[in-house]
Design an enzyme around this catalytic site. Structure first.
Site, PDB file in Angstrom:
ATOM      1  N   ARG A  23       3.802  73.190   7.450  1.00 27.19           N
ATOM      2  CA  ARG A  23       5.206  72.890   7.760  1.00 27.19           C
ATOM      3  C   ARG A  23       6.048  74.102   7.375  1.00 27.19           C
ATOM      4  O   ARG A  23       5.530  75.077   6.832  1.00 27.19           O
ATOM      5  CB  ARG A  23       5.657  71.691   6.933  1.00 27.19           C
ATOM      6  CG  ARG A  23       5.401  71.937   5.442  1.00 27.19           C
ATOM      7  CD  ARG A  23       5.911  70.832   4.559  1.00 27.19           C
ATOM      8  NE  ARG A  23       5.314  70.860   3.239  1.00 27.19           N
ATOM      9  CZ  ARG A  23       5.732  71.572   2.206  1.00 27.19           C
ATOM     10  NH1 ARG A  23       6.788  72.353   2.320  1.00 27.19           N
ATOM     11  NH2 ARG A  23       5.109  71.531   1.041  1.00 27.19           N
ATOM     12  N   HIS A  44       4.173  73.236 -12.472  1.00 26.71           N
ATOM     13  CA  HIS A  44       3.587  73.466 -11.140  1.00 26.71           C
ATOM     14  C   HIS A  44       4.593  73.306 -10.015  1.00 26.71           C
ATOM     15  O   HIS A  44       4.214  73.154  -8.868  1.00 26.71           O
ATOM     16  CB  HIS A  44       2.381  72.552 -10.893  1.00 26.71           C
ATOM     17  CG  HIS A  44       1.341  72.630 -11.967  1.00 26.71           C
ATOM     18  ND1 HIS A  44       0.732  73.818 -12.315  1.00 26.71           N
ATOM     19  CD2 HIS A  44       0.832  71.694 -12.790  1.00 26.71           C
ATOM     20  CE1 HIS A  44      -0.114  73.592 -13.296  1.00 26.71           C
ATOM     21  NE2 HIS A  44      -0.075  72.326 -13.618  1.00 26.71           N
ATOM     22  N   GLU A  74     -11.950  72.862 -10.316  1.00 24.49           N
ATOM     23  CA  GLU A  74     -12.056  74.293 -10.038  1.00 24.49           C
ATOM     24  C   GLU A  74     -11.797  75.120 -11.275  1.00 24.49           C
ATOM     25  O   GLU A  74     -11.249  74.650 -12.270  1.00 24.49           O
ATOM     26  CB  GLU A  74     -11.163  74.704  -8.858  1.00 24.49           C
ATOM     27  CG  GLU A  74      -9.680  74.559  -9.097  1.00 24.49           C
ATOM     28  CD  GLU A  74      -8.863  74.877  -7.833  1.00 24.49           C
ATOM     29  OE1 GLU A  74      -9.292  74.578  -6.705  1.00 24.49           O
ATOM     30  OE2 GLU A  74      -7.768  75.436  -8.004  1.00 24.49           O
ATOM     31  N   LYS A  87      -7.402  68.460  -0.189  1.00 36.64           N
ATOM     32  CA  LYS A  87      -7.727  69.785  -0.703  1.00 36.64           C
ATOM     33  C   LYS A  87      -9.228  70.076  -0.737  1.00 36.64           C
ATOM     34  O   LYS A  87      -9.640  71.223  -0.592  1.00 36.64           O
ATOM     35  CB  LYS A  87      -7.157  69.942  -2.113  1.00 36.64           C
ATOM     36  CG  LYS A  87      -5.637  69.998  -2.163  1.00 36.64           C
ATOM     37  CD  LYS A  87      -5.178  70.260  -3.594  1.00 36.64           C
ATOM     38  CE  LYS A  87      -3.777  69.776  -3.859  1.00 36.64           C
ATOM     39  NZ  LYS A  87      -2.714  70.632  -3.369  1.00 36.64           N
TER      40      LYS A  87
HETATM   41  P1  ADP Z   1       7.404  73.922  -0.992  1.00 42.67           P
HETATM   42  O1  ADP Z   1       5.928  74.024  -1.202  1.00 42.67           O
HETATM   43  O2  ADP Z   1       7.823  73.818   0.458  1.00 42.67           O
HETATM   44  O3  ADP Z   1       8.163  74.933  -1.729  1.00 42.67           O
HETATM   45  P2  ADP Z   1       7.414  72.082  -3.031  1.00 42.67           P
HETATM   46  O4  ADP Z   1       5.934  72.064  -3.091  1.00 42.67           O
HETATM   47  O5  ADP Z   1       8.176  72.775  -4.065  1.00 42.67           O
HETATM   48  O6  ADP Z   1       7.827  72.556  -1.568  1.00 42.67           O
HETATM   49  O7  ADP Z   1       7.977  70.623  -2.971  1.00 42.67           O
HETATM   50  C1  ADP Z   1       7.140  69.569  -3.286  1.00 42.67           C
HETATM   51  C2  ADP Z   1       7.117  68.605  -2.165  1.00 42.67           C
HETATM   52  O8  ADP Z   1       8.295  67.817  -2.131  1.00 42.67           O
HETATM   53  C3  ADP Z   1       6.996  69.309  -0.854  1.00 42.67           C
HETATM   54  O9  ADP Z   1       5.751  68.969  -0.305  1.00 42.67           O
HETATM   55  C4  ADP Z   1       8.114  68.804  -0.010  1.00 42.67           C
HETATM   56  O10 ADP Z   1       7.552  68.284   1.176  1.00 42.67           O
HETATM   57  C5  ADP Z   1       8.722  67.685  -0.810  1.00 42.67           C
HETATM   58  N1  ADP Z   1      10.172  67.784  -0.758  1.00 42.67           N
HETATM   59  C6  ADP Z   1      10.922  68.751  -1.284  1.00 42.67           C
HETATM   60  N2  ADP Z   1      12.219  68.535  -1.035  1.00 42.67           N
HETATM   61  C7  ADP Z   1      12.292  67.395  -0.318  1.00 42.67           C
HETATM   62  C8  ADP Z   1      13.366  66.630   0.277  1.00 42.67           C
HETATM   63  N3  ADP Z   1      14.625  67.024   0.223  1.00 42.67           N
HETATM   64  N4  ADP Z   1      13.077  65.510   0.913  1.00 42.67           N
HETATM   65  C9  ADP Z   1      11.813  65.098   0.988  1.00 42.67           C
HETATM   66  N5  ADP Z   1      10.777  65.773   0.475  1.00 42.67           N
HETATM   67  C10 ADP Z   1      11.000  66.901  -0.161  1.00 42.67           C
HETATM   68  P1  ADP Z   2       0.258  71.213  -5.031  1.00 42.29           P
HETATM   69  O1  ADP Z   2      -0.270  70.584  -3.789  1.00 42.29           O
HETATM   70  O2  ADP Z   2       0.645  70.210  -6.048  1.00 42.29           O
HETATM   71  O3  ADP Z   2       1.295  72.245  -4.716  1.00 42.29           O
HETATM   72  P2  ADP Z   2      -1.556  73.425  -5.592  1.00 42.29           P
HETATM   73  O4  ADP Z   2      -3.032  73.363  -5.409  1.00 42.29           O
HETATM   74  O5  ADP Z   2      -0.790  74.179  -4.574  1.00 42.29           O
HETATM   75  O6  ADP Z   2      -1.018  71.930  -5.695  1.00 42.29           O
HETATM   76  O7  ADP Z   2      -1.269  74.006  -7.050  1.00 42.29           O
HETATM   77  C1  ADP Z   2       0.016  73.962  -7.610  1.00 42.29           C
HETATM   78  C2  ADP Z   2       0.154  74.979  -8.739  1.00 42.29           C
HETATM   79  O8  ADP Z   2      -0.840  74.777  -9.760  1.00 42.29           O
HETATM   80  C3  ADP Z   2      -0.049  76.409  -8.320  1.00 42.29           C
HETATM   81  O9  ADP Z   2       1.120  76.967  -7.768  1.00 42.29           O
HETATM   82  C4  ADP Z   2      -0.456  77.061  -9.626  1.00 42.29           C
HETATM   83  O10 ADP Z   2       0.672  77.278 -10.439  1.00 42.29           O
HETATM   84  C5  ADP Z   2      -1.294  76.011 -10.301  1.00 42.29           C
HETATM   85  N1  ADP Z   2      -2.732  76.183  -9.993  1.00 42.29           N
HETATM   86  C6  ADP Z   2      -3.402  75.640  -8.968  1.00 42.29           C
HETATM   87  N2  ADP Z   2      -4.695  75.978  -8.966  1.00 42.29           N
HETATM   88  C7  ADP Z   2      -4.890  76.771 -10.041  1.00 42.29           C
HETATM   89  C8  ADP Z   2      -6.035  77.437 -10.623  1.00 42.29           C
HETATM   90  N3  ADP Z   2      -7.242  77.340 -10.079  1.00 42.29           N
HETATM   91  N4  ADP Z   2      -5.863  78.155 -11.729  1.00 42.29           N
HETATM   92  C9  ADP Z   2      -4.642  78.249 -12.306  1.00 42.29           C
HETATM   93  N5  ADP Z   2      -3.536  77.648 -11.833  1.00 42.29           N
HETATM   94  C10 ADP Z   2      -3.638  76.901 -10.719  1.00 42.29           C
END
Ligand code: ADP
Ligand code: ADP
Ligand code: MG
Length: 650
Positions: free
Chosen positions: A297, A235, A200, A116
Site C-alpha cells: 500500500r 517498533h 528469527e 510474514k
Molecule cells: P507505515 O508502515 O505505513 O508507516 P505504520 O506501520 O507506522 O504505518 O502504522 C501501523 C499500521 O497502522 C499501518 O499498517 C497502518 O495501516 C495503520 N494505520 C496508521 N494510521 C492509520 C489511520 N489513520 N487509520 C487506519 N489505520 C492506520
Molecule cells: P510490523 O508488521 O509490526 O511492522 P516488522 O516485521 O516490520 O513488523 O518489524 C517491526 C520492527 O521491529 C522493525 O522496524 C524493527 O524495529 C524491529 N525488528 C523486526 N525484525 C527484527 C530483527 N530480526 N531484529 C531486530 N529488530 C527487528
C-alpha cells in the site's frame, strides 16, 4: 484516466489523496462515519457518502458499503489509503467483481505478503536475503524452542499476522523462551485472531531501512530509493528520513535490486514498500540487510520520498491504476537533498504515550514545513480513530539543513486543546546522536528519560502567560481597558500539573504592566509586534482559551487558570461520575475507594480500537466507588467511577 475516485478512508490520507486527484482533474467522493460528518476530508471532496456509525467495524471497514457508495456516485475507482481496507485481498476482489478499479496491487500480491512466514519463504526462493530464522508451519513449542536454540539467542518471536509492532518479543536466553512465546501468542491472538509465530535472529544494532517500489501493469518495476525509519518507539515509527545516513550508491543499488526482485516475484502493481532490517553495528554493508516484510500500500511516510524525488506518489498510483506505464525509468528517478518527517500525535507522553483526545482549540503549522493533516482548528480528536494530528515534513539541500528546518518547524507549530507529542519530537530533533546520523531502533528507548523530561517553564513564559490571562490579548491600546474592568493590581494564578505560580500584575498605564513573581520583577511593555518583558522580546505568541492559556515558545506551554467561581457550579451527580467515552475493555482501574485524586490524575485505562486510553479525573476529589471491575467489557457512557460529592470547603 479515472474520471471519478472514491477514497475509502478518512483523516490526513484521505485529504492527501483528494489533493492530488483534484490537481489531476479527477472528481472525488469522500466517505464518512457519524463521527466525521464535519471532517476536513468531507469538506474537501466534491461529494461525500455517509457509511455508518463511528466504529470502524461498522463503517470504514465495510467493503460492501464502499462499493455501494462508489456505484451510487458513479465513481469508477477506489483508493484505500493506508490502514482499514488497504491490505484486504477479499475487498480487492469484490471491487473488481463490481466492475470497479482498485488503486493498488492485485489481490494475489497482497495475499503473498499477508503472512510474514509465507512471505519470507517466498522471498528466500526469489533470492531476496531473509533474516535467518524458522518460518515453518509446525507451531509446537518444542519445535519453536529448538529452532530458537539453533538460530542462536537473542531471537525475536514474531506474530506471522503481525503489524504495528504487535505480537513481537525479543528473547535473550532459552530460559525466557516459554514465557515470551506465550505472551507473543496471546497478543497475536487478541490483535489479529491468529496465534502463529515465526522465530528469527535478533539483529543487533538494528536499523530499519525500507525501499519504495512501484510496479505497473506492463511488467515494469522500479524503486524510488530508500527511507530510514529507525527512530521508533515500541517498533512504531516516529521520525523518518531519506536518504539513509551513511548510504552509498553501491548499497542503495543492492537494496533497490533486492526490493525490485521481491516485487517482481509476486507480480506487484502500484505503490509498495519493502522493509529491510539492517545490521548497523559497523556501517552499512551490501550484504548486511534482510527482508522483513512488504507493505502492499501507500505508506504513512511516503512524503519523505516525494520530497527527495520531487514526484507525487499518489499521482503515480492513479496513473498506474488507469493502465499507464511507469512515468520514469529507473535511471531517471531523481534524488535531491534530504528530507525528514515527524509524526505529530495527540498523545500523553508523560503518561507513557497514551492516545489523547480533545478539541484543537488552536492549530497553526509552521511555514517551514509541509504539514499533511486531516484536521483543522476547532476539530475534535475523537477516541475512535488513530490520533495523528499531522505529519510535519521538511526538505533541504543537506541533512543538517533539513534537520534544522524540522526542529524549527516543530518549535513553531502552535497547538492547543489537547496534549501532543510535539515537545518529545522537538527534543528528538535536537538529539546529538540523531544529528550525527548514529541511528538505530534502540535510540529512543535508551534516551527516553531525557527526551521526555518535563522542563519547567522559563520565567518569561510564565510572565507572558500571566499577561495573556489578565486581559483580553487584544491589539495595542486595548490593554488600557485593563484598568477599567480590573483592579489596578491583580494576582493571576497559573497551574501546570502539580505546580502553580501567583503572578502579581500592576497596570502602569496603557500597555505598561509591572509583573512580579516570587520577588522577581519585570516591566512589561506592549508593542505592535508583541510584548517586551524587561528589555527582551516575549518568548512567543500566547492564546487565551477557555480556562487555560498557552504560550508557544519552542513548545506549547499550557497553564490552567483556576476559576474561583467554578466550584459552585460543578456539584450534582453528573460531575461526580467518570464514564466510558466509548465501548471497550476496562484494562485497569488505578484507584480505590477512599483515594484522594488530583485533577488530571489517571483513574483507569480503557482499551478500545486497539489503543489504550487513560480516563482522568476532571476535578480533584475523593474516590467514592469503583463501579466496574478491571477486565470488564463496557459500553459507551457506562458509569465507571464515582467521586464523592464536593462539599463546600469553608
Ligand atoms: P507505515 O508502515 O505505513 O508507516 P505504520 O506501520 O507506522 O504505518 O502504522 C501501523 C499500521 O497502522 C499501518 O499498517 C497502518 O495501516 C495503520 N494505520 C496508521 N494510521 C492509520 C489511520 N489513520 N487509520 C487506519 N489505520 C492506520
Ligand atoms: P510490523 O508488521 O509490526 O511492522 P516488522 O516485521 O516490520 O513488523 O518489524 C517491526 C520492527 O521491529 C522493525 O522496524 C524493527 O524495529 C524491529 N525488528 C523486526 N525484525 C527484527 C530483527 N530480526 N531484529 C531486530 N529488530 C527487528
Ligand atoms: Mg513493518
Amino acid at each position: 484516466m479515472i474520471r471519478k475516485l472514491l477514497i475509502a478512508n478518512r483523516g490526513e490520507i484521505a485529504c492527501r489523496v483528494i489533493r492530488t486527484a483534484r490537481a489531476m482533474g479527477i472528481g472525488t467522493v469522500a466517505v464518512y462515519s457519524d463521527a466525521d460528518a464535519g471532517a476536513l476530508h468531507v469538506e474537501m471532496a466534491d461529494e461525500a457518502v455517509h457509511v455508518g456509525p463511528p466504529a470502524p467495524s461498522e463503517s470504514y471497514l465495510l467493503g460492501d458499503r464502499m462499493i455501494a457508495a462508489a456505484r451510487a456516485t458513479g465513481a469508477e475507482a477506489i483508493h484505500p489509503g493506508y490502514g482499514f481496507l488497504s491490505e484486504n485481498p477479499d475487498f480487492v476482489e469484490a471491487v473488481a467483481a463490481a466492475g470497479l478499479t482498485f488503486v493498488g496491487p492485485p489481490a494475489a500480491a497482497i495475499r503473498a505478503m499477508g503472512l510474514k512466514d509465507a512471505a519470507k519463504r517466498r522471498m528466500a526462493e526469489a533470492g531476496v536475503p531473509v533474516v535467518p530464522g524458522y518460518h515453518g508451519t509446525d507451531q509446537s513449542e518444542a519445535t519453536l524452542a529448538e529452532a530458537a536454540a539453533r538460530i542462536g539467542y537473542p531471537v525475536l518471536v514474531k506474530a506471522v499476522a503481525g503489524g504495528g509492532g504487535k505480537g513481537m518479543r525479543r528473547v535473550e536466553t532459552a530460559a525466557e523462551f516459554t514465557d515470551a512465546l506465550a505472551s507473543a501468542r496471546a497478543e497475536a491472538q487478541g490483535a489479529f485472531g491468529n496465534p502463529d509465530v515465526l522465530i528469527e535472529k535478533y539483529i543487533e544494532h538494528p536499523r530499519h531501512i525500507e525501499i519504495q517500489v512501484f510496479g505497473d501493469g506492463h511488467g515494469n518495476v522500479v524503486h524510488l530509493h530508500e527511507r530510514e525509519c529507525s527512530l521508533q518507539r515500541r517498533h512504531q515509527k516516529v521520525i523518518e528520513e531519506a536518504p539513509a545516513p551513511g548510504m552509498t550508491e553501491e548499497i542503495r543499488q543492492a537494496m533497490g535490486a533486492a526490493a525490485v526482485r521481491a516485487a517482481q516475484a509476486i507480480g506487484y502493481v502500484g505503490a509498495g514498500t519493502v522493509e529491510f532490517i539492517v545490521d548497523g553495528s559497523d556501517g552499512l554493508r551490501p550484504d548486511g540487510f534482510w527482508f522483513m516484510e512488504m507493505n502492499t500500500r501507500l505508506q504513512v511516510e511516503h512524503p519523505v520520498t516525494e520530497a527527495v524525488t520531487g514526484l507525487d506518489l499518489v499521482e503515480w498510483q492513479l496513473r498506474i491504476a488507469s493502465g499507464e506505464p511507469l512515468p520514469l525509468a529507473q535511471d531517471e528517478i531523481p534524488l535531491l537533498g534530504h528530507a525528514f518527517e515527524a509524526r505529530l500525535y495527540a498523545e500523553d507522553v508523560a503518561a507513557g504515550f497514551l492516545p489523547a483526545t480533545g478539541r484543537l482549540a488552536h492549530l497553526r503549522f509552521s511555514n517551514m514545513a509541509r504539514s499533511d493533516s486531516g484536521v483543522r482548528e476547532g476539530d475534535e480528536i475523537s477516541p475512535w480513530y488513530d490520533p495523528m494530528i499531522a505529519k510535519v515534513i521538511t526538505h533541504g539541500p543537506s541533512r543538517p539543513v533539513a534537520l534544522a528546518r524540522l526542529s524549527r518547524a516543530l518549535a513553531e507549530t502552535e497547538i492547543a486543546g489537547t496534549v501532543t507529542n510535539i515537545g518529545f519530537l522537538e527534543a528528538l530533533s535536537r538529539h546529538p546522536g540523531f544529528a550525527a546520523g548514529a541511528v538505530d531502533t534502540g535510540l529512543i528507548a535508551r534516551d527516553l528519560a531525557t527526551l521526555t523530561a518535563e522542563a519547567s517553564p522559563p520565567l518569561a513564559v510564565i510572565l507572558r502567560a500571566a499577561l495573556a490571562a489578565a486581559g483580553p490579548d487584544a491589539p495595542p491600546g486595548a490593554f488600557a481597558g485593563f484598568t477599567l474592568w480590573a483592579p489596578l493590581e491583580r494576582v493571576v494564578r497559573l497551574e501546570r500539573g502539580d505546580k502553580s505560580w501567583d503572578v502579581r500584575l500592576a497596570s502602569l498605564g496603557p500597555d505598561r504592566v509591572r509583573a512580579e513573581l516570587d520577588g522577581a520583577e519585570a516591566l512589561c511593555r506592549r508593542r505592535k509586534d508583541g510584548w517586551l518583558i524587561g528589555e527582551a522580546r516575549a518568548p512567543g505568541p500566547a492564546r487565551r482559551l477557555d480556562g487555560s492559556v498557552v504560550v508557544f515558545a519552542g513548545q506549547p506551554w499550557a497553564f490552567d487558570l483556576p476559576d474561583p467561581l467554578a466550584r459552585a457550579g460543578s456539584s450534582g451527580t453528573s460531575g461526580n461520575i467518570v464514564d466510558a467515552p466509548m465501548p471497550g475493555l476496562l484494562r485497569d482501574v488505578l484507584v480505590e475507594p477512599g483515594d484522594t485524586v488530583a485533577k488530571g490524575e489517571r483513574l483507569a485505562i480503557l482499551e478500545a480500537m486497539k489503543m489504550e486510553h487513560a480516563l482522568v479525573a476532571t476535578r480533584a476529589g475523593v474516590i467514592e466507588a469503583v463501579l466496574v471491575a478491571a477486565g470488564a467489557q463496557v459500553a459507551a457512557h457506562d458509569p465507571l467511577i464515582r467521586l464523592a460529592a464536593e462539599t463546600d470547603h469553608a
